[in-house]
Design an enzyme around this catalytic site. Structure first.
Site: not given
Ligand code: NAP
Length: 482
Positions: A181, A288, A254, A382
């Protein structure tokens, strides 16, 4: 400007074919607001169909020989090399990642699949010295690593191709099937890769891409008993929710961070400016391990601030498809507003904005803030935007205290020529990885990667992800009659 075909409707990819959904939603460019495509919004029923396909395909992929799985991954490497420019445009268009960085992401995605192809050939266990225990005499035995089944992969928007590769690559290398997804803002990169895998001969159903909202598709994957593992990259809030609902499923999380670098008094400032600019501002700070906090020794602080601010002001802001652009739009207007409000909070609390802090043609300029209280959001949360804080410290030890005073712990960097300081920092920093004489933003795709505290659990990097995606099984032979 682009030669990527604008596709009217993008369907789900289930069991090796396009599957229509009842509903579609327009996907807008974060930069121009134009509609890029109409994306299928899966419901729970269609998500379950994808899980069923993955469950059936697991019987095929788990029996496939290592050399065959490796060959499919190698073929994807070849195809992606041929289409690298087109793939980079897909990333740039859907995420507003400047094209030069999007090309860099494709190069890394190729490396990630290459590492996965190599890793597929070295998944093995070890022999156990059973006679080390009196009760074990007469036995020989060994462990093997078995694929675990259907893996639910949920990915973020900021590296829409390479972070998909970090889940799909090791899953296929180790003989698992996947329901993926992707983030709602970046489904095209995932669907693009799915097409390459089909062309590369991956059996139907091994990789399924289910687009739609996190709360519908994500939840349906997490709740389903046929899914054995959730591998998630995204925000801590969503990650913690997943962990709470996952029950006995394996989880790799992650998550985010507010990564920092420490500049000791002997740092050659001229040598670190370019690295710090890259760490703080690549992909608009939406990384991240983006460099969010700089702790500079008082002896180099003024020199660093002057040169860093000067360099930040030179960065070109604009269209992501312009090869000269360094900074483009954040992923949404909402995120831009949030970042601006955090900068405003800092200003209200005696912080000093030395560069940026405002919009240029709707794009947040690279922003440098000094004199920041650790409790302000731009420091302790963050920021995920082109915003970096620079504070003065009296010693490396004091800086380590600030770095560790965080909910997060992904990576940290220390520039020093003093080996005692380097050793002390490498031991004392509470993070998943310490970079000596580099920024925290350093990553290559085979290294173990992951965090502590609210930055997550588990490790990616191909070998380490394969460990997470396989179960150890022990075989014991009794060669005597006891
Ligand atoms: P996000 O809002 O948490 O979304 C990540 C994924 O989770 C998306 O596919 C999102 O779908 C899905 N999602 C949202 N609500 C959900 C739920 N209730 N149940 C299951 N899945 C759900 O994160 P983002 O804004 O895309 O990415 C930014 C974050 O990712 C930052 O915090 C960044 O630091 C972190 N990140 C971490 C790493 C690492 O390797 N540590 C690498 C890259 C990014 P939708 O888009 O449909 O909401």
């Amino acid at each position: 400007m682009t030669n990527v075909k604008v596709v009217e409707k993008k369907h789900l990819f289930i069991n090796g074919r396009d599957v229509e959904a009842d509903n579609y939603a327009p996907l807008y460019s974060p930069y121009s607001d134009e509609v890029i495509a109409d994306i299928a919004m899966a419901d729970e029923h269609l998500t379950k169909e994808a899980i069923k396909a993955a469950q059936e395909a697991f019987l095929v992929i788990s029996k496939m020989a290592a050399f065959e799985r490796s060959a499919i991954l190698e073929k994807v490497v070849e195809l992606l090399k041929e289409r690298a420019d087109e793939a980079a445009e897909v990333i740039a268009i859907e995420s507003a990642k400047p094209i030069s960085f999007a090309k860099g992401e494709v190069t890394r995605t190729i490396e990630t699949y290459k590492f996965a192809a190599e890793e597929a050939k070295r998944i093995h266990g070890e022999t156990i010295p059973f006679d080390a225990a009196p009760g074990g005499v007469g036995r020989i035995g060994y462990t093997v690593r078995k694929p675990i089944g259907v893996i639910g992969a949920i990915t973020p928007f900021n590296f829409p191709m390479n972070l998909v590769a970090h889940k799909v690559g090791p899953a296929i290398a180790s003989g698992n099937s996947i329901v993926l997804k992707p983030a709602s803002q970046t489904p095209l990169s995932a669907l693009y890769i799915a097409e390459l895998f089909k062309e590369a001969g991956l059996p139907d159903g091994v990789l399924n891409v289910v687009t739609g909202s996190g709360s519908v598709v994500g939840e349906a994957i997490i709740k389903d008993d046929r899914v054995q593992m959730i591998t998630f990259t995204g925000s801590p809030a969503v990650g913690i929710g997943i962990r709470n609902k996952a029950g006995l499923k394996k989880t790799t999380l992650e998550l985010g961070s507010n990564a920092a670098v420490i500049l000791d008094k002997d740092t050659n400032i001229d040598q670190v400016i370019d690295r710090c600019i890259l760490g703080a501002f690549s992909n608009q700070g939406q990384v991240c391990i983006s460099l969010q906090r700089v702790y500079a020794h008082e002896e180099v602080y003024d020199q660093f601030v002057e040169k860093f601010v000067e360099a930040a002001k030179q960065l070109k802001v604009g269209n992501p498809l312009d090869p000269e652009t360094y900074i483009s739009s954040l992923i949404s207007k909402k995120e831009t507003e949030r970042a601006l409000s955090w900068i405003e909070e800092a200003k209200q609390n005696d912080a000093v904005v030395l560069a940026g802090g405002k919009l240029k043609d709707g794009i947040l300029e690279p922003t440098v803030i000094t004199n920041v209280d650790p409790l302000l959001k731009v420091s302790c949360q963050e920021v995920f935007a082109p915003v970096v804080i620079v504070n003065k410290v009296k010693s490396v030890e004091e800086a380590i205290g600030y770095v560790n005073n965080s909910r997060y712990g992904l990576q940290a960097g220390v520039y020093t020529k003093n080996i005692d300081h380097a050793l002390f920092a490498s031991e004392a920093l509470e993070v998943g990885a310490v970079m000596i004489n580099d920024i925290p933003t350093f990553r290559v795709d085979n290294m173990p990667y992951g965090g502590v505290k609210e930055s997550g659990t588990g490790r990616e990097g191909l070998k380490y992800a394969v460990e997470e995606m396989t179960e150890m099984k022990l075989i014991v032979w009794n060669r005597g009659d006891k």
